[in-house]
Design a protein around this motif. Sequence first.
Motif, PDB file in Angstrom:
ATOM      1  N   ARG A 122       0.957  -1.265   0.190  1.00 38.77           N
ATOM      2  CA  ARG A 122       0.037  -0.106  -0.336  1.00 38.77           C
ATOM      3  C   ARG A 122       1.146   0.951  -0.563  1.00 38.77           C
ATOM      4  NH1 ARG A 122      -5.642   0.027   3.295  1.00 38.77           N
ATOM      5  NH2 ARG A 122      -5.251   2.039   2.942  1.00 38.77           N
ATOM      6  N   ALA A 123       1.754   1.609  -1.155  1.00 36.39           N
ATOM      7  CA  ALA A 123       2.493   2.780  -1.362  1.00 36.39           C
ATOM      8  C   ALA A 123       1.769   3.745  -1.623  1.00 36.39           C
ATOM      9  CB  ALA A 123       3.687   2.464  -2.076  1.00 36.39           C
ATOM     10  N   THR A 124       2.092   4.775  -0.219  1.00 34.44           N
ATOM     11  CA  THR A 124       1.267   5.822  -0.866  1.00 34.44           C
ATOM     12  C   THR A 124       2.152   7.324  -1.477  1.00 34.44           C
ATOM     13  OG1 THR A 124      -0.391   6.084   0.044  1.00 34.44           O
ATOM     14  CG2 THR A 124      -0.008   8.073  -0.164  1.00 34.44           C
ATOM     15  N   LEU A 125       2.494   7.642  -2.602  1.00 31.52           N
ATOM     16  CA  LEU A 125       3.248   9.219  -2.608  1.00 31.52           C
ATOM     17  C   LEU A 125       2.291  10.488  -2.176  1.00 31.52           C
ATOM     18  CD1 LEU A 125       5.987  10.540  -2.979  1.00 31.52           C
ATOM     19  CD2 LEU A 125       5.288  10.244  -5.162  1.00 31.52           C
ATOM     20  N   GLN A 127       2.606  14.749  -1.708  1.00 35.39           N
ATOM     21  CA  GLN A 127       2.569  16.019  -2.604  1.00 35.39           C
ATOM     22  C   GLN A 127       1.859  17.051  -2.771  1.00 35.39           C
ATOM     23  OE1 GLN A 127       5.617  16.305  -5.355  1.00 35.39           O
ATOM     24  NE2 GLN A 127       6.127  18.764  -4.789  1.00 35.39           N
ATOM     25  N   GLY A 128       1.385  17.598  -1.818  1.00 34.48           N
ATOM     26  CA  GLY A 128       0.675  19.228  -1.353  1.00 34.48           C
ATOM     27  C   GLY A 128      -1.030  18.494  -1.406  1.00 34.48           C
ATOM     28  N   GLN A 129      -1.788  18.609  -2.328  1.00 36.73           N
ATOM     29  CA  GLN A 129      -2.957  18.106  -2.061  1.00 36.73           C
ATOM     30  C   GLN A 129      -2.798  17.159  -2.802  1.00 36.73           C
ATOM     31  OE1 GLN A 129      -5.371  21.841  -2.969  1.00 36.73           O
ATOM     32  NE2 GLN A 129      -5.172  22.229  -1.191  1.00 36.73           N
ATOM     33  N   ASN A 130      -1.783  16.827  -3.622  1.00 42.33           N
ATOM     34  CA  ASN A 130      -2.128  15.597  -5.019  1.00 42.33           C
ATOM     35  C   ASN A 130      -1.224  14.024  -4.500  1.00 42.33           C
ATOM     36  OD1 ASN A 130      -2.408  17.460  -6.946  1.00 42.33           O
ATOM     37  ND2 ASN A 130       0.120  18.127  -6.581  1.00 42.33           N
ATOM     38  N   THR A 131      -2.033  13.255  -4.315  1.00 41.63           N
ATOM     39  CA  THR A 131      -1.486  11.840  -4.142  1.00 41.63           C
ATOM     40  C   THR A 131      -2.114  11.085  -5.276  1.00 41.63           C
ATOM     41  OG1 THR A 131      -3.715  11.076  -3.405  1.00 41.63           O
ATOM     42  CG2 THR A 131      -2.316  12.447  -1.606  1.00 41.63           C
ATOM     43  N   VAL A 132      -0.717   9.487  -4.917  1.00 42.65           N
ATOM     44  CA  VAL A 132      -0.597   9.052  -6.097  1.00 42.65           C
ATOM     45  C   VAL A 132      -0.987   7.009  -4.931  1.00 42.65           C
ATOM     46  CG1 VAL A 132       1.437   8.653  -6.141  1.00 42.65           C
ATOM     47  CG2 VAL A 132       0.147   6.970  -8.103  1.00 42.65           C
ATOM     48  N   GLN A 133      -1.498   6.085  -5.474  1.00 39.04           N
ATOM     49  CA  GLN A 133      -0.894   4.900  -4.165  1.00 39.04           C
ATOM     50  C   GLN A 133      -1.309   4.123  -5.329  1.00 39.04           C
ATOM     51  OE1 GLN A 133      -4.200   5.180  -0.966  1.00 39.04           O
ATOM     52  NE2 GLN A 133      -3.620   3.039  -0.583  1.00 39.04           N
ATOM     53  N   VAL A 148       4.464   3.230 -10.471  1.00 35.79           N
ATOM     54  CA  VAL A 148       2.887   2.804  -9.616  1.00 35.79           C
ATOM     55  C   VAL A 148       2.151   1.752 -10.070  1.00 35.79           C
ATOM     56  CG1 VAL A 148       0.919   3.346  -7.624  1.00 35.79           C
ATOM     57  CG2 VAL A 148       2.998   4.829  -8.588  1.00 35.79           C
ATOM     58  N   THR A 149       2.075   0.505  -9.472  1.00 29.23           N
ATOM     59  CA  THR A 149       0.977  -0.622  -9.729  1.00 29.23           C
ATOM     60  C   THR A 149       0.418  -1.142  -8.665  1.00 29.23           C
ATOM     61  OG1 THR A 149       3.330  -2.237  -9.077  1.00 29.23           O
ATOM     62  CG2 THR A 149       2.809  -1.976 -11.484  1.00 29.23           C
ATOM     63  N   ASP A 153      -4.123  -9.857  -8.589  1.00 32.54           N
ATOM     64  CA  ASP A 153      -5.998  -9.881  -8.850  1.00 32.54           C
ATOM     65  C   ASP A 153      -6.699  -8.560  -8.521  1.00 32.54           C
ATOM     66  OD1 ASP A 153      -5.336 -12.133  -7.720  1.00 32.54           O
ATOM     67  OD2 ASP A 153      -5.533 -12.056  -5.757  1.00 32.54           O
ATOM     68  N   GLY A 154      -6.476  -8.121 -10.177  1.00 31.85           N
ATOM     69  CA  GLY A 154      -6.988  -6.321 -10.429  1.00 31.85           C
ATOM     70  C   GLY A 154      -7.094  -5.448  -9.514  1.00 31.85           C
ATOM     71  N   GLY A 155      -5.834  -5.209  -8.894  1.00 32.17           N
ATOM     72  CA  GLY A 155      -5.684  -4.604  -7.901  1.00 32.17           C
ATOM     73  C   GLY A 155      -5.646  -3.292  -8.960  1.00 32.17           C
ATOM     74  N   ARG A 156      -6.246  -1.645  -8.273  1.00 33.44           N
ATOM     75  CA  ARG A 156      -5.486  -0.788  -9.624  1.00 33.44           C
ATOM     76  C   ARG A 156      -4.789   0.304  -8.786  1.00 33.44           C
ATOM     77  NH1 ARG A 156      -8.643  -0.535 -13.639  1.00 33.44           N
ATOM     78  NH2 ARG A 156      -9.279   1.830 -13.165  1.00 33.44           N
ATOM     79  N   VAL A 157      -4.718   1.588  -8.881  1.00 29.42           N
ATOM     80  CA  VAL A 157      -3.729   2.758  -8.644  1.00 29.42           C
ATOM     81  C   VAL A 157      -4.606   3.907  -9.100  1.00 29.42           C
ATOM     82  CG1 VAL A 157      -2.255   4.729  -9.768  1.00 29.42           C
ATOM     83  CG2 VAL A 157      -2.262   1.680  -9.794  1.00 29.42           C
ATOM     84  N   GLN A 158      -4.509   4.362  -7.669  1.00 31.00           N
ATOM     85  CA  GLN A 158      -5.500   5.631  -7.590  1.00 31.00           C
ATOM     86  C   GLN A 158      -4.706   7.044  -6.992  1.00 31.00           C
ATOM     87  OE1 GLN A 158      -8.109   5.323  -3.763  1.00 31.00           O
ATOM     88  NE2 GLN A 158      -8.746   7.373  -4.530  1.00 31.00           N
ATOM     89  N   ALA A 159      -5.175   7.805  -8.646  1.00 24.22           N
ATOM     90  CA  ALA A 159      -4.416   8.919  -7.668  1.00 24.22           C
ATOM     91  C   ALA A 159      -5.421  10.113  -7.797  1.00 24.22           C
ATOM     92  CB  ALA A 159      -3.865   9.357  -9.503  1.00 24.22           C
ATOM     93  N   VAL A 160      -4.687  10.803  -7.081  1.00 29.50           N
ATOM     94  CA  VAL A 160      -6.290  12.684  -6.735  1.00 29.50           C
ATOM     95  C   VAL A 160      -5.186  13.841  -6.542  1.00 29.50           C
ATOM     96  CG1 VAL A 160      -6.916  13.852  -5.454  1.00 29.50           C
ATOM     97  CG2 VAL A 160      -7.204  11.456  -5.023  1.00 29.50           C
TER      98      VAL A 160
END
Length: 172
Positions: A122-125, A127-133, A148-149, A153-160
């Motif tokens: 569950r890696a999360t990066l 910076q400010g209001q931006n995230t990628v997980q 980022v992977t 089992d179909g896990g997905r990347v999430q970015a805000v």
Amino acid sequence: MRFSRIFAALSLVAALAGGAGAQERGGDSARELGSRPIDVTADRVSADSVRNTVTFEGNVVARQADVTLHADRIQADYSREAGAIDRIEAEGNVRFVQEGREARSARATFHNLEQRIVLSGRATLRQGQNTVQGETLTIFLRENRSVVTGGKDGGRVQAVINPKGILEMSPK
């Protein structure tokens, strides 16, 4: 003395932590970054000269310049052939902080000779209001890029991504 070489080479933890933002600073090489003083505190430290390892355990905090690495445990492996730290493993509540960037994961491995960092669990990066997980975040220091992977089992990347946050983080 092998112990002192291993201990001194732990300053490469800074290169690991510095990669949390996928950037190398102002042209400094990893060797130059690694030669800066580092302050490591932990509940315990043990060195194994036969296995060429140094292990810090319990509330580990490693600081160098503006970079801080927190973990429950850090182990550095020294390569006799290369004459340098080959790999640093950080486990448990791993957190890198540098210049407004923060990366968190359950584990991280710094492959020094390749200048590659792999954060997993569950890696999360942020910076400010931006995230990628994602499940795994790989940072290639020499290439100034990251991947980022989402995992098996179909896990997905999430970015805000907040465009206003990007503009606010830009140098003025």
